[in-house]
Design a protein around this motif. Sequence first.
Motif, PDB file in Angstrom:
ATOM      1  N   MET A   1       1.015  -1.084  -0.115  1.00 39.73           N
ATOM      2  CA  MET A   1      -0.234   0.167   0.030  1.00 39.73           C
ATOM      3  C   MET A   1       0.859   1.318  -0.015  1.00 39.73           C
ATOM      4  SD  MET A   1      -2.948   1.202   2.630  1.00 39.73           S
ATOM      5  CE  MET A   1      -1.523   1.093   4.200  1.00 39.73           C
ATOM      6  N   THR A   2       0.368   2.305  -0.884  1.00 36.71           N
ATOM      7  CA  THR A   2       1.167   3.659  -0.908  1.00 36.71           C
ATOM      8  C   THR A   2       0.504   4.682  -0.596  1.00 36.71           C
ATOM      9  OG1 THR A   2       2.521   2.592  -2.788  1.00 36.71           O
ATOM     10  CG2 THR A   2       2.670   5.005  -2.279  1.00 36.71           C
ATOM     11  N   VAL A   3       1.129   5.532   0.274  1.00 38.38           N
ATOM     12  CA  VAL A   3       0.235   6.725   0.487  1.00 38.38           C
ATOM     13  C   VAL A   3       0.632   7.878  -0.490  1.00 38.38           C
ATOM     14  CG1 VAL A   3      -0.374   8.646   2.133  1.00 38.38           C
ATOM     15  CG2 VAL A   3      -0.148   6.184   2.905  1.00 38.38           C
ATOM     16  N   VAL A   4      -0.078   8.384  -1.278  1.00 38.38           N
ATOM     17  CA  VAL A   4       0.482   9.553  -2.265  1.00 38.38           C
ATOM     18  C   VAL A   4       0.184  11.120  -1.178  1.00 38.38           C
ATOM     19  CG1 VAL A   4      -0.310  10.616  -4.229  1.00 38.38           C
ATOM     20  CG2 VAL A   4      -0.431   8.192  -4.125  1.00 38.38           C
ATOM     21  N   HIS A   5       1.265  11.514  -1.165  1.00 35.78           N
ATOM     22  CA  HIS A   5       1.372  12.809  -0.416  1.00 35.78           C
ATOM     23  C   HIS A   5       0.816  14.052  -1.184  1.00 35.78           C
ATOM     24  CE1 HIS A   5       3.191  10.915   2.925  1.00 35.78           C
ATOM     25  NE2 HIS A   5       3.939  10.277   2.315  1.00 35.78           N
ATOM     26  N   ARG A   6       0.387  15.125  -0.756  1.00 36.29           N
ATOM     27  CA  ARG A   6      -0.056  16.388  -1.337  1.00 36.29           C
ATOM     28  C   ARG A   6       0.885  16.806  -2.486  1.00 36.29           C
ATOM     29  NH1 ARG A   6      -3.749  20.434  -1.038  1.00 36.29           N
ATOM     30  NH2 ARG A   6      -2.910  22.411  -1.587  1.00 36.29           N
ATOM     31  N   ARG A   7       2.100  17.031  -2.083  1.00 38.92           N
ATOM     32  CA  ARG A   7       3.192  17.594  -2.827  1.00 38.92           C
ATOM     33  C   ARG A   7       3.430  16.667  -4.414  1.00 38.92           C
ATOM     34  NH1 ARG A   7       6.113  15.008   1.220  1.00 38.92           N
ATOM     35  NH2 ARG A   7       7.298  13.575   0.559  1.00 38.92           N
ATOM     36  N   ASP A   8       2.842  15.452  -4.069  1.00 38.53           N
ATOM     37  CA  ASP A   8       2.954  14.490  -5.205  1.00 38.53           C
ATOM     38  C   ASP A   8       2.091  14.632  -6.117  1.00 38.53           C
ATOM     39  OD1 ASP A   8       5.526  13.047  -4.421  1.00 38.53           O
ATOM     40  OD2 ASP A   8       4.643  12.057  -3.341  1.00 38.53           O
ATOM     41  N   PHE A   9       0.630  14.753  -5.711  1.00 38.27           N
ATOM     42  CA  PHE A   9      -0.217  15.090  -6.791  1.00 38.27           C
ATOM     43  C   PHE A   9      -0.360  16.338  -7.133  1.00 38.27           C
ATOM     44  CE2 PHE A   9      -3.708  17.087  -4.436  1.00 38.27           C
ATOM     45  CZ  PHE A   9      -3.840  16.631  -3.247  1.00 38.27           C
ATOM     46  N   LEU A  10       0.106  17.506  -6.527  1.00 36.96           N
ATOM     47  CA  LEU A  10       0.245  18.686  -7.209  1.00 36.96           C
ATOM     48  C   LEU A  10       1.165  18.695  -8.082  1.00 36.96           C
ATOM     49  CD1 LEU A  10      -0.047  20.745  -3.746  1.00 36.96           C
ATOM     50  CD2 LEU A  10      -2.036  20.445  -5.628  1.00 36.96           C
ATOM     51  N   ARG A  11       2.556  18.016  -7.822  1.00 37.03           N
ATOM     52  CA  ARG A  11       3.443  18.103  -8.845  1.00 37.03           C
ATOM     53  C   ARG A  11       2.845  17.281 -10.358  1.00 37.03           C
ATOM     54  NH1 ARG A  11       6.335  14.094 -10.169  1.00 37.03           N
ATOM     55  NH2 ARG A  11       5.739  13.010  -8.392  1.00 37.03           N
TER      56      ARG A  11
ATOM     57  N   LYS B   1      -5.519  -7.077   1.273  1.00 33.49           N
ATOM     58  CA  LYS B   1      -5.231  -8.391   1.962  1.00 33.49           C
ATOM     59  C   LYS B   1      -5.919  -9.776   1.149  1.00 33.49           C
ATOM     60  CE  LYS B   1      -5.744 -10.847   6.673  1.00 33.49           C
ATOM     61  NZ  LYS B   1      -6.144 -10.579   8.010  1.00 33.49           N
ATOM     62  N   ARG B   2      -6.928  -9.560   1.025  1.00 29.23           N
ATOM     63  CA  ARG B   2      -7.356 -11.034   0.154  1.00 29.23           C
ATOM     64  C   ARG B   2      -7.141 -11.186  -1.147  1.00 29.23           C
ATOM     65  NH1 ARG B   2     -12.211 -10.413  -2.259  1.00 29.23           N
ATOM     66  NH2 ARG B   2     -12.727  -8.371  -1.109  1.00 29.23           N
ATOM     67  N   HIS B   3      -6.482 -10.006  -1.979  1.00 26.78           N
ATOM     68  CA  HIS B   3      -6.023 -10.251  -3.396  1.00 26.78           C
ATOM     69  C   HIS B   3      -4.360 -10.252  -3.315  1.00 26.78           C
ATOM     70  CE1 HIS B   3      -9.599 -10.109  -5.597  1.00 26.78           C
ATOM     71  NE2 HIS B   3     -10.197  -8.989  -4.853  1.00 26.78           N
ATOM     72  N   GLY B   4      -3.623  -9.908  -2.253  1.00 23.84           N
ATOM     73  CA  GLY B   4      -2.230 -10.133  -2.177  1.00 23.84           C
ATOM     74  C   GLY B   4      -1.605  -9.602  -3.267  1.00 23.84           C
ATOM     75  N   ASP B   5      -0.646 -10.357  -3.756  1.00 26.50           N
ATOM     76  CA  ASP B   5       0.124  -9.218  -4.703  1.00 26.50           C
ATOM     77  C   ASP B   5      -0.443  -9.295  -6.162  1.00 26.50           C
ATOM     78  OD1 ASP B   5       0.214 -11.996  -5.553  1.00 26.50           O
ATOM     79  OD2 ASP B   5       2.258 -12.522  -5.299  1.00 26.50           O
ATOM     80  N   LYS B   6      -1.649  -9.780  -6.257  1.00 32.53           N
ATOM     81  CA  LYS B   6      -2.487  -9.513  -7.413  1.00 32.53           C
ATOM     82  C   LYS B   6      -2.720  -7.815  -7.882  1.00 32.53           C
ATOM     83  CE  LYS B   6      -5.185 -13.745  -7.941  1.00 32.53           C
ATOM     84  NZ  LYS B   6      -6.369 -14.388  -7.763  1.00 32.53           N
ATOM     85  N   ILE B   7      -2.807  -7.224  -6.583  1.00 34.40           N
ATOM     86  CA  ILE B   7      -3.015  -5.801  -6.613  1.00 34.40           C
ATOM     87  C   ILE B   7      -1.851  -4.712  -5.791  1.00 34.40           C
ATOM     88  CG2 ILE B   7      -5.484  -6.036  -6.967  1.00 34.40           C
ATOM     89  CD1 ILE B   7      -5.810  -5.121  -3.956  1.00 34.40           C
ATOM     90  N   LYS B   8      -1.861  -3.698  -6.254  1.00 29.35           N
ATOM     91  CA  LYS B   8      -1.231  -2.759  -5.520  1.00 29.35           C
ATOM     92  C   LYS B   8      -1.873  -1.450  -5.609  1.00 29.35           C
ATOM     93  CE  LYS B   8       3.311  -0.351  -5.399  1.00 29.35           C
ATOM     94  NZ  LYS B   8       4.684  -0.153  -6.237  1.00 29.35           N
ATOM     95  N   VAL B   9      -2.069  -0.943  -4.131  1.00 32.94           N
ATOM     96  CA  VAL B   9      -3.010  -0.035  -3.999  1.00 32.94           C
ATOM     97  C   VAL B   9      -2.095   1.330  -3.256  1.00 32.94           C
ATOM     98  CG1 VAL B   9      -5.101   0.693  -2.399  1.00 32.94           C
ATOM     99  CG2 VAL B   9      -4.735  -1.634  -3.286  1.00 32.94           C
TER     100      VAL B   9
END
Length: 329
Positions: A1-11, A63-71
Amino acid sequence: MTVVHRRDFLRIAAASAAGLAITGAPLRSALGAPLMIGVLIPGSKSDKGWMESGYDGMRAAEKRHGDKIKVSFIENVKFADMEQALVALATKNALVIGVGGQTEASVRKVAKRFPKVKFSVVGGNRGTQDDNVSQYDVRQAEIAFVAGAAAAMLSKNGAISYVGGLEIPAIVNAGKEFGNGARSIKPDIKYTESYTGDFDDVAKSKEATLAAISQGADIHYHILNLGLRGMEQAAREKGTHIIGSYTDRCGTNPLYVAYTITGVGFQVEYAIDQVVAGTWHAEFKPFGLAMGPKASDIAICSGSTPEMLARLNEIKKSILAGTIKVLES
């Protein structure tokens, strides 16, 4: 799981505005690579309300889909910044989920720029169907009617209250049906209904709850996010109780005598499950009681009797059968 920070989406949004090429992510960037999914949570993921329910659904699917997804997800986004946040998510993901009806206008706008990306709105409204946008209706008014019936049976004073955030149709209709449900049990029940104008304003929610308590209300229902903390403060100070929304958390806080389940997280899981299975399609889909207890239900934490539970089950069956008619969300 990745958190996208404000500075990244503004860029990323700035790059878009400058005319740089932005394309939607393919379903899978390479054979065996995970499916990329982005989630926009406008409020706090720990609000004990709508946003937290959506976040919990995201984590359950992950958790259920494991490495099938990246969120990846972005939280606490003001309305003015939603379009920028959605651009950031659409640039890198095959599916983008907006957790809340307040995201819908921005989702529709951004979806036109990313026709190869799929978008789902939890709490979306019936309207023009775009080719790459789905709207899921939680049907809050249905379970609010059931909650009103429960509140009338649980109240010792014969007085109950409802506090909503924004005074918009979905929230107002839930408030109306909460009152209707209560009156179906006790026609003369005293009912106080109010709106703070903000789902997250703690002070206004506390003020509205205290005003209802001064009128005798001892059971409170809500559609709030962080503003719920104000209702909790008022109930704790005055010895009253709350029917919570969105998720069954019975046993975690003695202030709560019941919880409604409105399936916000269930709908996030639904969108992810559909795209993983390759069955996602643009649709308006009503959830509610017809989709089962994970989508809509009520849990009584304390003070119930067999007769009460039987009556609530009868009410749910009558709503499904159409003999009790409730407003659209």
